[in-house]
Design an enzyme around this catalytic site. Sequence first.
Site, short mmCIF file in Angstrom:
data_model
loop_
_atom_site.label_atom_id
_atom_site.label_comp_id
_atom_site.label_asym_id
_atom_site.label_seq_id
_atom_site.Cartn_x
_atom_site.Cartn_y
_atom_site.Cartn_z
CG HIS A 135 -0.27 0.43 2.48
ND1 HIS A 135 0.47 -0.44 3.22
CD2 HIS A 135 -0.18 1.64 3.12
CE1 HIS A 135 0.97 0.18 4.28
NE2 HIS A 135 0.60 1.44 4.24
C1 UD1 Z 1 -2.06 6.16 5.11
C2 UD1 Z 1 -0.77 6.74 5.68
C3 UD1 Z 1 0.32 5.67 5.66
C4 UD1 Z 1 -0.14 4.43 6.39
C5 UD1 Z 1 -1.49 3.97 5.85
C6 UD1 Z 1 -2.01 2.84 6.70
C7 UD1 Z 1 -0.45 9.13 5.19
C8 UD1 Z 1 0.25 10.11 4.34
N1 UD1 Z 1 -0.30 7.84 4.83
O1 UD1 Z 1 -1.80 5.77 3.78
O2 UD1 Z 1 1.48 6.17 6.32
O3 UD1 Z 1 0.82 3.42 6.21
O4 UD1 Z 1 -2.42 5.04 5.90
O5 UD1 Z 1 -2.94 2.06 6.01
O6 UD1 Z 1 -1.11 9.51 6.12
N2 UD1 Z 1 -9.13 4.89 0.71
C9 UD1 Z 1 -10.38 4.33 0.64
N3 UD1 Z 1 -11.04 4.08 1.81
C10 UD1 Z 1 -10.50 4.33 3.03
C11 UD1 Z 1 -9.22 4.90 3.09
C12 UD1 Z 1 -8.54 5.17 1.91
O7 UD1 Z 1 -10.92 4.08 -0.43
O8 UD1 Z 1 -11.16 4.06 4.06
C13 UD1 Z 1 -8.40 5.13 -0.57
C14 UD1 Z 1 -8.72 6.50 -1.18
O9 UD1 Z 1 -8.69 6.35 -2.56
C15 UD1 Z 1 -7.52 7.33 -0.73
C16 UD1 Z 1 -6.40 6.29 -0.75
O10 UD1 Z 1 -7.00 5.08 -0.32
O11 UD1 Z 1 -7.25 8.41 -1.57
C17 UD1 Z 1 -5.22 6.62 0.16
O12 UD1 Z 1 -5.66 6.87 1.49
P1 UD1 Z 1 -4.78 7.81 2.45
O13 UD1 Z 1 -5.38 7.82 3.80
O14 UD1 Z 1 -4.50 9.11 1.81
O15 UD1 Z 1 -3.38 7.08 2.48
P2 UD1 Z 1 -3.00 5.57 2.77
O16 UD1 Z 1 -2.39 5.00 1.54
O17 UD1 Z 1 -4.14 4.87 3.39
N1 UDP Z 2 -3.99 -4.94 8.96
C1 UDP Z 2 -5.27 -5.42 9.14
N2 UDP Z 2 -5.96 -5.83 8.03
C2 UDP Z 2 -5.45 -5.79 6.78
C3 UDP Z 2 -4.13 -5.31 6.62
C4 UDP Z 2 -3.43 -4.87 7.72
O1 UDP Z 2 -5.76 -5.47 10.26
O2 UDP Z 2 -6.14 -6.17 5.84
C5 UDP Z 2 -3.24 -4.47 10.14
C6 UDP Z 2 -1.90 -5.12 10.33
O3 UDP Z 2 -2.05 -6.34 11.03
C7 UDP Z 2 -1.14 -4.06 11.12
C8 UDP Z 2 -1.71 -2.76 10.57
O4 UDP Z 2 -2.95 -3.09 9.96
O5 UDP Z 2 -1.46 -4.15 12.50
C9 UDP Z 2 -0.75 -2.21 9.57
O6 UDP Z 2 -1.37 -1.22 8.85
P1 UDP Z 2 -0.89 -0.77 7.41
O7 UDP Z 2 -0.10 -1.83 6.78
O8 UDP Z 2 -2.10 -0.27 6.73
O9 UDP Z 2 -0.01 0.52 7.75
P2 UDP Z 2 1.50 0.77 8.20
O10 UDP Z 2 1.81 -0.07 9.37
O11 UDP Z 2 2.37 0.50 7.03
O12 UDP Z 2 1.52 2.23 8.52
#
Ligand code: UD1
Ligand code: UDP
Length: 357
Positions: A209
Amino acid sequence: MHILTIIGARPQFIKAAVLSRYIKDNPHLGIKETLVHTGQHYDQNMSDIFFTEMDIPHPDYNLQIGSGSHGKMTGLMLEKIEELLLNLKPDLVLVYGDTNSTLAGALAASKLHIPVAHVEAGLRSFMMAMPEEQNRRLTDHLSTWLFCPTDTAVENLKNEGIVSSTGKPSADNKFVCKTGDIMYDASLYYRKKAVKTDVPDDFILLTIHRAENTDDSARLKNIVSAINAVSEKNFIFPVHPRTKKILTEQGLQFSSHVRLIEPIGYLEMLKYEESCSAVLTDSGGVQKEAFFFKKPCITMRDSTEWVELVDSGWNTLTGADTEKIIFALKNIKVPKQYPELYGNGETAENIAAVLRN
Ligand code: UD1
Ligand code: UDP
């Protein structure tokens, strides 16, 4: 003491689950917590599922920011968090990790001279192009209390001139301490509740991601090609919505040995982590969870904040290099040594004790 905690993204719900539950279960601490969800993550299985299945106190406020560009999202959060802080006047704002919600919370609070506590302080990838690196560096410099998961994190802060000083804690008089890793506490507590789910005999758990992989079409293509090339192994891939959208846009497809599923709740995720043979990921949290379950991890990034996993042989960095990913997948080894890297599962207690004093 009134603490206002800001969360917004999936890993923050998991981290807050530990400390918020500890605060709720220990009223003698004299800590009142207001939980604020920015709404950065909002899909049922990116947000609500964690609150229902993990017994996290329901957020007192949801700012419903949703998705957007970095500037827009962070700016909207700043405005709404500031309004809330002016109304509620907490003694302290607590933030986790390195997302846009983290930075917005820390910045809004420090501009109002409300002290900030940062859980998971001191992590560095030394790649300022990463949004997470920007968020965590700025948050650390704005914080008063810096709770570090590892010695390396304490050392990283020291190298930036952030050390504990005597006197009343403030943004200029910081308090830095190693507390252990809160995600380790979470895995210890919730693994007993891990949801039983049908898993194949032998599979690799896959997550992708990170912006550096999803937003770079060459890197994402390399990753998909590598995984498709290793057809002798089965993969299970809970797909983050960001990745799902981009895979569709780019017309990238996985072969049939890769089972794509919706994002899953933490309890089910723990079951997959416990049952898999190895982990292939670019997630920060999942790298550590692989280690908690004694599973070797291959990380599709050029650097990691969790360097001790690489040093101890539990994590292999491949970047998004097709050949390196294939080689790592075909040469998975389980190290013999299992060092204690992330504390003893008492991170929440350690943090609460510092805050109470
Ligand atoms: C964010 C964090 C990242 C973290 C991740 C955990 C920032 C800059 N990044 O990344 O550090 O590792 O969360 O998962 O804060 N979207 C949906 N539904 C949701 C959420 C997101 O459809 O409930 C989609 C949307 O298209 C959105 C994209 O995912 O634009 C990215 O979401 P965003 O929260 O901006 O960043 P993450 O990639 O989730
Ligand atoms: N996780 C979850 N369901 C999923 C994928 C990840 O519960 O489908 C949990 C995972 O076990 C970990 C956390 O989400 O505890 C990690 O989140 P993510 O990888 O989105 O973000 P990051 O740690 O890279 O910021």
